[in-house]
Design an enzyme around this catalytic site. Structure first.
Site, PDB file in Angstrom:
ATOM      1  CG  PHE A   1      -2.388   0.043   0.861  1.00 42.53           C
ATOM      2  CD1 PHE A   1      -2.974  -0.982   0.151  1.00 42.53           C
ATOM      3  CD2 PHE A   1      -3.175   1.142   1.208  1.00 42.53           C
ATOM      4  CE1 PHE A   1      -4.317  -0.930  -0.199  1.00 42.53           C
ATOM      5  CE2 PHE A   1      -4.522   1.196   0.862  1.00 42.53           C
ATOM      6  CZ  PHE A   1      -5.091   0.172   0.156  1.00 42.53           C
TER       7      PHE A   1
ATOM      8  CD  GLN B   1      -5.764  10.490   2.751  1.00 41.56           C
ATOM      9  OE1 GLN B   1      -6.538   9.588   3.072  1.00 41.56           O
ATOM     10  NE2 GLN B   1      -4.478  10.453   3.017  1.00 41.56           N
TER      11      GLN B   1
ATOM     12  CG  HIS C   1      -8.227   7.861  -2.609  1.00 40.89           C
ATOM     13  ND1 HIS C   1      -7.789   7.359  -3.814  1.00 40.89           N
ATOM     14  CD2 HIS C   1      -8.057   6.867  -1.714  1.00 40.89           C
ATOM     15  CE1 HIS C   1      -7.399   6.113  -3.635  1.00 40.89           C
ATOM     16  NE2 HIS C   1      -7.545   5.791  -2.370  1.00 40.89           N
TER      17      HIS C   1
ATOM     18  CG  LEU D   1     -11.945   4.477  -2.893  1.00 44.71           C
ATOM     19  CD1 LEU D   1     -10.824   5.491  -2.931  1.00 44.71           C
ATOM     20  CD2 LEU D   1     -12.147   3.987  -1.463  1.00 44.71           C
TER      21      LEU D   1
ATOM     22  CD  GLU E   1      -2.840   4.174  -1.113  1.00 40.55           C
ATOM     23  OE1 GLU E   1      -3.470   5.230  -0.943  1.00 40.55           O
ATOM     24  OE2 GLU E   1      -1.962   3.781  -0.339  1.00 40.55           O
TER      25      GLU E   1
ATOM     26  NE  ARG F   1      -5.045   6.620   0.339  1.00 44.09           N
ATOM     27  CZ  ARG F   1      -5.976   6.011   1.057  1.00 44.09           C
ATOM     28  NH1 ARG F   1      -6.664   6.674   1.960  1.00 44.09           N
ATOM     29  NH2 ARG F   1      -6.210   4.730   0.872  1.00 44.09           N
TER      30      ARG F   1
ATOM     31  CG  HIS G   1     -10.577   8.924   0.704  1.00 40.65           C
ATOM     32  ND1 HIS G   1     -11.658   8.142   0.367  1.00 40.65           N
ATOM     33  CD2 HIS G   1      -9.699   8.090   1.303  1.00 40.65           C
ATOM     34  CE1 HIS G   1     -11.440   6.893   0.746  1.00 40.65           C
ATOM     35  NE2 HIS G   1     -10.274   6.839   1.328  1.00 40.65           N
TER      36      HIS G   1
ATOM     37  NE  ARG H   1      -7.239   7.655   6.373  1.00 34.34           N
ATOM     38  CZ  ARG H   1      -7.439   6.684   5.481  1.00 34.34           C
ATOM     39  NH1 ARG H   1      -6.786   5.539   5.583  1.00 34.34           N
ATOM     40  NH2 ARG H   1      -8.270   6.861   4.480  1.00 34.34           N
TER      41      ARG H   1
END
Lengths: 130, 585, 247
Positions: free
Chosen positions: B117, B231, B233, B243, B246, B288, B356, B391
């Site tokens: 990730f 944030q 995304h 979405l 990721e 991100r 996001h 995050r």
């Protein structure tokens, strides 16, 4: 004012007109009446056979009436419809997992058709058609 | 107004709320638990999380590396004592979920599988295909059904906290089906009400994510912390904002501009890695904030692809092959196919960054306690300072679990030493809610509509509080949000009936969002530096001398909020360079 | 992008003023690529704030926006206008009481879900410290499909059996019972059988198959129920026809 939920009753006798898929379902259910009736007919035939030669010949004669032939054609179509829909449903009812993957549904239904064909051949042979 | 007596009231029945409820029920079966939510638990937005949940489980990984990834990913705004606690608890919580039945993907030997990730140096993201949040939510919900002490109040809209003698001792809520108000008298309250992404027009967040929990705590005097960190995304569908996880990039998907160039190498995340061989913490596996910011630069340079849905870049997953896509990214394929008409097996999919997650929220400490005694918070609505300024993907699903449970344990500790309630005082407090709702119902003179104000708020946030911000823009945003809050007081309901009145609920939600938007904009205006997800064109550098600290925003009624600061807890990692070049810089 | 005037025929019911439901017509200009939910939202924002319906995720995973669309139970967020050339009739899910407009009460489903004990039941619980229960990818695939249920209750609106006999546990809840029965980590099938293998459970199902046809996430509840019938039949044979009850 506050809550007063609206209950919409389902019509108990005509519900199957609400959607074509329900009609399809009911028509399949109805085919079992013909299958059942044919079983009754077979039992009657057995009874006639047990009663003796005369009785059995009368039974065979009755089978040749136009009404009886019409019934047999209808029962045969109903049995075919019932059997094919049943075979097609088997893939849903008994998934088979080999390794990680599931056997394609068409194989499971297909196997039923193959066994059906083989059994039919055996029955025809036993009946001495060939 | 009917009163419901309970020991612990939980607001929100998503991942954090359910985890808290189960922890309470398991720890003390005699506790009376009220689980209150404006939606049925399985509708909570946890269900939309896709990629997975991070926890150290494999032999090549360690707590220290997870710690470093998280602190660096958060641009050193994380409280390090909190991160330390979190990384140690994470695998326990994920294993607990496994024991409760979560269908994690597996290795051939039956152990749990992990995937790479963004911003993580090791593979440590546990996943259930690309429906990880969905499975976590349903596992928790179904597990919670076995505890009779968890009394659910589904479709109860929480309105205000009851505060007396300096302690939070309950809340008021509306039964959405009858329109009746209820007061819950509780010895402790846990807020797990989720984020507020709906302040923005273009978001992965569901309609329910309107910051009600945050606003409720804020109005009751608890500060909101670090709200300016919003944030984006990097990979959302350009039309619906849905979405695309990721994990698309974790599994090897690449981002290209209109010239077919993997542009991330031009923004400090290179050198280019071979296609189909993703390298951790490099290129598409950058964090991100950086990946979303790179889109913005490509847009300025004219390198984006013009689509019917606006300017996009392309996410190319064709090289992954049909089998891997179907096995690991089935939802992504389905979403792109049905909403955009693109089959990711055959074509690259146009995407753009989309709001996001809120790193900020109700200020809590590592015990999940807010500064208001008796009030605890967990999940996206809380800012426990795990995520800092940005995050890392797959930390938030674990955060729900770790701090949902922690909030429950803290609540139990709290109620053991709580004196008896002054019922009359609480009832007087609840009356204020009743008056507020009555006033809203009886207001007839007014020209403002909910849909109109909401649209103006969204446009303001998008224009001035997006990926890059400026002093002038933020000043305009602060003034505009202040004005909208004033005009909000003149909103008139079209629907004045009691049963399931969504006109009313949307009005209340707009109020919550405006409170949150105020905290975001004033926090962003005051933070004259660039850090993580907060990027100022006029202050492009991180300023540790002045801003290595948390923004604390206090509600002041109709007036402008008060801002204060709180030092970041640093234990062993001094602020340094965020290196996402695979060690090449 | 192409715009089109969409004509909606929406079921309205307000308990404060109505004793029956009625239909209201709206016309809104929509993009061709939109879903029915987008059209409803546009109605609410621009024409009629008093129209009520549930929704949240807009990606067919939260299960909020189940409704009858041209007589078929569907998720409004996953029903594309491009497939509906004419007037679109929108009604609340059948077989559930209507609280207001398109909002129904799923209480009965929630109660039945709990009755099938949809959680892992273990006789020997392994401590967390000993790590995960091992489960191979093959064992995972045995139940994962049935774990995909989003509880949208479309299958209850499709199931004529549930419409006629309200004591039927119903497709989604029973499929979730099967999901846990099939999970290699679970040891609770015997407990669930007390609800599953009864006249309220799988034996009320007559295999119409409508549940699987309308399921938006391809759980195939009909398959789960037929498998449970077969397994329950084997239980009966073992108990009644084999020496020693098949033990």
């Amino acid at each position: 004012m506050s809550r007063k939920p609206l209950i919409r009753e389902v019509p108990p006798t005509t519900w199957y007109f609400r959607h074509p898929r329900y009609l399809r379902y009911m028509s399949r259910e109805i085919t079992s009446l013909f299958v059942g009736a044919y079983c009754v007919l077979l039992v009657c035939g057995l009874g006639a056979l047990a009663d003796g030669k005369e009785s059995y010949e009368a039974f065979l004669l009755a089978l040749q009436s136009p009404l009886s032939i019409a019934f047999h054609v209808a029962a045969f179509i109903a049995a075919l419809y019932h059997a094919t829909t049943w075979f097609n449903a088997t893939q849903v009812a008994m998934p088979i997992q080999i390794g990680e993957n599931f056997v394609p549904g068409s194989w499971i239904s297909g196997a039923h058709y193959v066994v059906w064909a083989l059994l039919s051949v055996v029955v025809i042979l036993l009946a001495g058609v060939f | 107004m009917e009163t419901i007596q309970t020991d612990v009231a939980i607001i929100g029945a998503g991942g954090a709320g359910l985890r808290a409820a189960i922890a309470l029920a398991e720890t003390d079966p005699k506790l009376r638990i009220a689980l209150i939510s404006k939606v049925y638990p399985m509708r909570s937005h946890t269900c939309a999380a896709e990629g997975g949940a991070a926890g150290v489980i494999k032999p090549d990984d360690s707590f220290d590396i997870h710690f470093d990834d998280t602190v660096g990913g958060g641009d050193w705004l994380s409280d390090q004592d909190c991160v330390e606690y979190f990384v140690h608890e994470a695998p326990k919580e994920l294993l607990q979920l496994e024991h409760w039945g979560c269908p994690w993907n597996r290795e051939p030997d039956g152990s749990v599988a992990v995937r790479p990730f963004g911003g993580m140096k090791k593979k440590r993201t546990w996943f259930a295909a690309d429906k990880s949040g969905f499975h976590i939510l349903h596992t928790l919900f179904q597990t919670s059904l076995q505890f009779d002490s968890i009394k659910r109040y589904d479709e109860y809209f929480a309105l205000d906290l009851l505060v007396d003698a300096g302690r939070c001792q309950g809340l008021t809520a509306m039964d959405m089906r009858s329109g009746q108000l209820r007061q819950f008298h509780a010895r402790a309250v846990i807020i797990a009400g989720g984020g507020a992404g709906r302040m923005f027009p273009f978001t992965t967040n569901g309609a329910i994510k309107t910051g009600d929990g945050m606003a409720m705590a804020y109005r009751a005097g608890a500060p909101l912390k670090d709200m300016e960190f919003v944030q984006y995304h990097p990979t959302g569908l350009p039309n619906t904002g849905s979405l695309l996880t990721e994990a698309c990039r974790g599994e090897g998907g690449i981002l290209v501009n209109k010239h077919g160039r993997r542009y991330l190498q031009d923004y400090g995340m290179g050198p280019e890695t071979p296609v189909g061989q993703p390298q951790l913490k490099t290129m598409e596996l950058g964090p991100r904030d950086r990946v979303s910011q790179a889109y913005w630069h490509e847009l300025q340079k004219g390198n984006t692809v013009t689509t019917p849905w606006g300017e996009c870049v392309l996410l190319d997953m064709r090289h992954l092959g049909t089998k891997k896509i179907n096995e690991r990214l089935p939802l992504v394929r389905e979403l792109a196919e049905s909403y955009l008409g693109v089959d990711i097996v055959k074509d690259p999919v146009p995407i753009r960054p989309v709001v996001h997650y809120m790193m900020g929220g109700i200020s809590t400490n590592t015990q999940a306690a807010t500064p208001l005694p008796g009030l605890f918070a967990a999940g996206e609505c809380a800012c426990v300072s795990l995520n800092g300024a940005n995050r890392l993907g797959s930390n938030s699903l674990v955060e729900l679990l770790v701090f949902g449970r922690r909030a429950a344990l803290s609540a139990i500790e709290h109620i053991e030493k709580t004196p008896a309630a002054n019922t009359a005082a609480l009832e007087a407090c609840a009356d204020q809610t009743q008056q507020r709702i009555r006033a809203l119902f009886s207001r007839t003179a007014g020209t403002e509509s909910v849909a109109g104000l909401r649209k103006e708020m969204m446009t303001t946030m998008e224009e001035h509080a997006g990926i890059y911000r400026t002093e002038a823009g933020l000043q305009a945003a602060v003034a505009r949000i202040h004005e909208l809050r004033e005009r909000y007081r003149r909103v008139v309901l079209t629907d004045r009936t009691n049963v399931y009145n969504t006109d009313l609920f949307q009005t209340l939600e707009l109020g919550s969002m405006l409170d949150c938007a105020e905290a975001v904009t004033v926090g962003a205006l005051a933070r004259k530096e660039s850090r993580g997800a907060h990027q100022r064109l006029d202050f492009p550098e991180r300023d540790d001398k002045n801003f290595l600290r948390h923004t604390m925003v206090y509600h002041q009624g109709a007036d402008a909020p008060r801002i204060d600061y709180l030092d970041v807890v640093i234990t062993r990692s001094q602020p340094g360079i965020r290196d996402y070049s695979g060690g090449h810089q | 992008m192409k715009e089109r005037l969409i004509r909606l025929e929406v079921f309205r019911y307000n308990p404060d003023t109505d004793t029956e439901g009625h239909y209201q017509h709206y016309e809104v200009s929509c993009l061709e690529e939109w879903v029915v939910l987008d059209a409803l939202n546009k109605v609410k924002e621009t024409l009629d704030p008093t129209l009520n319906f549930r929704w949240s995720c807009h990606m067919a995973v939260c299960g909020s926006c189940g409704m009858m669309i041209n007589g078929e139970p569907r998720l409004a967020c996953h029903t594309f206008l491009r497939n509906y050339p004419g007037t679109i009739r929108v009604e609340p899910l059948v077989h559930f009481p209507v609280e207001r407009d398109l909002v129904t009460a799923p209480d009965d489903f929630m109660e039945k879900l709990k009755r099938v004990k949809p959680w892992i039941i273990r006789k020997d619980k392994q401590p967390i410290e000993q790590g995960e229960y091992r489960q191979t990818p093959k064992e995972l695939l045995r139940f994962r499909q049935y774990a995909m249920c989003i509880n949208c209750t479309l299958c209850y609106a499709a199931c004529p059996e549930y419409g006629l006999t309200r004591h039927f546990i119903g497709p989604a809840a029973l499929a979730l019972a099967h999901r846990y029965n099939q999970d290699s980590r679970d040891q609770g099938r015997d407990e669930r059988q007390e609800v599953v293998a009864t006249k309220e459970g799988v034996w009320e199902c007559t295999f119409v198959g409508a549940c699987s046809e309308v399921c938006p996430v391809h759980v195939d509840p009909a398959s789960a129920l037929q498998q449970m019938k077969i397994a329950s039949s084997f239980d009966w044979i073992k108990e009644h026809l084999l020496p020693g009850g098949g033990k």
